[in-house]
Motif scaffolding. Structure first.
Motif, mmCIF file in Angstrom:
data_model
loop_
_atom_site.group_PDB
_atom_site.id
_atom_site.type_symbol
_atom_site.label_atom_id
_atom_site.label_comp_id
_atom_site.label_asym_id
_atom_site.label_seq_id
_atom_site.Cartn_x
_atom_site.Cartn_y
_atom_site.Cartn_z
ATOM 1 N N ILE A 13 -1.600 5.867 3.415
ATOM 2 C CA ILE A 13 -0.291 5.568 2.825
ATOM 3 C C ILE A 13 0.537 4.613 3.688
ATOM 4 O O ILE A 13 1.047 3.616 3.168
ATOM 5 N N PRO A 14 0.682 4.856 4.996
ATOM 6 C CA PRO A 14 1.443 3.878 5.790
ATOM 7 C C PRO A 14 0.769 2.505 5.849
ATOM 8 O O PRO A 14 1.440 1.466 5.865
ATOM 9 N N ALA A 15 -0.553 2.493 5.845
ATOM 10 C CA ALA A 15 -1.275 1.220 5.866
ATOM 11 C C ALA A 15 -0.994 0.433 4.593
ATOM 12 O O ALA A 15 -0.764 -0.788 4.637
ATOM 13 N N ILE A 16 -0.972 1.113 3.463
ATOM 14 C CA ILE A 16 -0.665 0.453 2.189
ATOM 15 C C ILE A 16 0.764 -0.068 2.201
ATOM 16 O O ILE A 16 1.030 -1.192 1.774
ATOM 17 N N LYS A 17 1.686 0.722 2.694
ATOM 18 C CA LYS A 17 3.093 0.303 2.735
ATOM 19 C C LYS A 17 3.270 -0.936 3.610
ATOM 20 O O LYS A 17 3.961 -1.892 3.225
ATOM 21 N N LEU B 286 1.098 -6.342 7.513
ATOM 22 C CA LEU B 286 -0.304 -6.293 7.923
ATOM 23 C C LEU B 286 -1.162 -7.008 6.892
ATOM 24 O O LEU B 286 -0.871 -6.958 5.694
ATOM 25 N N SER B 287 -2.202 -7.646 7.370
ATOM 26 C CA SER B 287 -3.200 -8.213 6.466
ATOM 27 C C SER B 287 -4.010 -7.060 5.881
ATOM 28 O O SER B 287 -3.942 -5.926 6.366
ATOM 29 N N SER B 288 -4.791 -7.348 4.870
ATOM 30 C CA SER B 288 -5.617 -6.293 4.282
ATOM 31 C C SER B 288 -6.624 -5.757 5.299
ATOM 32 O O SER B 288 -6.887 -4.557 5.342
ATOM 33 N N GLY B 289 -7.157 -6.628 6.123
ATOM 34 C CA GLY B 289 -8.108 -6.183 7.140
ATOM 35 C C GLY B 289 -7.462 -5.292 8.183
ATOM 36 O O GLY B 289 -8.025 -4.261 8.567
ATOM 37 N N ALA B 290 -6.265 -5.676 8.635
ATOM 38 C CA ALA B 290 -5.559 -4.867 9.628
ATOM 39 C C ALA B 290 -5.128 -3.531 9.032
ATOM 40 O O ALA B 290 -5.189 -2.490 9.697
ATOM 41 N N ALA B 291 -4.703 -3.551 7.777
ATOM 42 C CA ALA B 291 -4.296 -2.310 7.124
ATOM 43 C C ALA B 291 -5.492 -1.378 6.943
ATOM 44 O O ALA B 291 -5.375 -0.165 7.141
ATOM 45 N N ALA B 292 -6.631 -1.940 6.573
ATOM 46 C CA ALA B 292 -7.842 -1.133 6.438
ATOM 47 C C ALA B 292 -8.218 -0.516 7.778
ATOM 48 O O ALA B 292 -8.586 0.662 7.845
ATOM 49 N N ASN B 293 -8.093 -1.297 8.830
ATOM 50 C CA ASN B 293 -8.385 -0.800 10.172
ATOM 51 C C ASN B 293 -7.451 0.351 10.538
ATOM 52 O O ASN B 293 -7.888 1.370 11.073
ATOM 53 N N LEU B 294 -6.164 0.193 10.236
ATOM 54 C CA LEU B 294 -5.192 1.249 10.501
ATOM 55 C C LEU B 294 -5.541 2.518 9.731
ATOM 56 O O LEU B 294 -5.426 3.627 10.248
ATOM 57 N N PHE C 94 -10.351 -0.220 1.134
ATOM 58 C CA PHE C 94 -8.891 -0.337 1.170
ATOM 59 C C PHE C 94 -8.395 -1.127 -0.035
ATOM 60 O O PHE C 94 -7.446 -0.720 -0.707
ATOM 61 N N LEU C 95 -9.032 -2.250 -0.313
ATOM 62 C CA LEU C 95 -8.616 -3.086 -1.440
ATOM 63 C C LEU C 95 -8.739 -2.344 -2.767
ATOM 64 O O LEU C 95 -7.901 -2.512 -3.657
ATOM 65 N N THR C 96 -9.755 -1.504 -2.909
ATOM 66 C CA THR C 96 -9.889 -0.748 -4.153
ATOM 67 C C THR C 96 -8.848 0.368 -4.241
ATOM 68 O O THR C 96 -8.417 0.717 -5.338
ATOM 69 N N LEU D 230 -5.791 0.186 -3.261
ATOM 70 C CA LEU D 230 -4.472 -0.365 -3.572
ATOM 71 C C LEU D 230 -4.084 -0.088 -5.020
ATOM 72 O O LEU D 230 -2.938 0.273 -5.307
ATOM 73 N N ALA D 231 -5.008 -0.245 -5.926
ATOM 74 C CA ALA D 231 -4.726 -0.019 -7.353
ATOM 75 C C ALA D 231 -4.319 1.429 -7.613
ATOM 76 O O ALA D 231 -3.465 1.691 -8.468
ATOM 77 N N ASP D 232 -4.894 2.362 -6.873
ATOM 78 C CA ASP D 232 -4.546 3.775 -7.040
ATOM 79 C C ASP D 232 -3.079 4.038 -6.731
ATOM 80 O O ASP D 232 -2.499 5.004 -7.211
ATOM 81 N N TYR D 233 -2.496 3.177 -5.909
ATOM 82 C CA TYR D 233 -1.102 3.337 -5.492
ATOM 83 C C TYR D 233 -0.187 2.281 -6.113
ATOM 84 O O TYR D 233 0.959 2.109 -5.702
ATOM 85 N N GLY D 234 -0.712 1.551 -7.096
ATOM 86 C CA GLY D 234 0.105 0.581 -7.818
ATOM 87 C C GLY D 234 0.470 -0.659 -7.035
ATOM 88 O O GLY D 234 1.490 -1.291 -7.302
ATOM 89 N N VAL D 235 -0.364 -1.030 -6.073
ATOM 90 C CA VAL D 235 -0.102 -2.208 -5.244
ATOM 91 C C VAL D 235 -1.083 -3.311 -5.636
ATOM 92 O O VAL D 235 -2.286 -3.068 -5.756
ATOM 93 N N ASP D 236 -0.552 -4.515 -5.826
ATOM 94 C CA ASP D 236 -1.402 -5.654 -6.160
ATOM 95 C C ASP D 236 -2.298 -6.003 -4.984
ATOM 96 O O ASP D 236 -1.862 -5.995 -3.830
ATOM 97 N N THR D 237 -3.534 -6.331 -5.282
ATOM 98 C CA THR D 237 -4.480 -6.713 -4.239
ATOM 99 C C THR D 237 -4.084 -8.037 -3.606
ATOM 100 O O THR D 237 -4.146 -8.199 -2.398
#
Length: 64
Positions: free
Chosen positions: A11-15, A22-30, A38-40, A42-49
């Motif tokens: 959740i914090p990584a998505i936020k 954060l980039s998608s890679g850094a957020a996935a790492n977090l 991680f990219l998949t 995002l849709a579960d939480y209503g965030v655009d890829t």
């Protein structure tokens, strides 16, 4: 995600990704998960890829 502990990292990584901190890679790492997963998630939480501003989109369209 398998459990609440994993979700508490996701959740914090998505936020931070959504805010552009954060980039998608850094957020996935977090979050401790592969970038593709991680990219998949995002849709579960209503965030655009892909997050482009209108100006960035216009610039991309000029290049196409």
């Amino acid at each position: 995600m398998k459990n609440k502990a994993q979700e508490m990292k996701l959740i914090p990584a998505i936020k931070l990704y959504k805010l552009g901190r954060l980039s998608s890679g850094a957020a996935a790492n977090l979050a401790g998960i592969p970038k593709v997963l991680f990219l998949t998630k995002l849709a579960d939480y209503g965030v655009d890829t892909f997050q482009l501003t209108e100006a960035e989109l216009a610039e991309e369209l000029k290049r196409a």
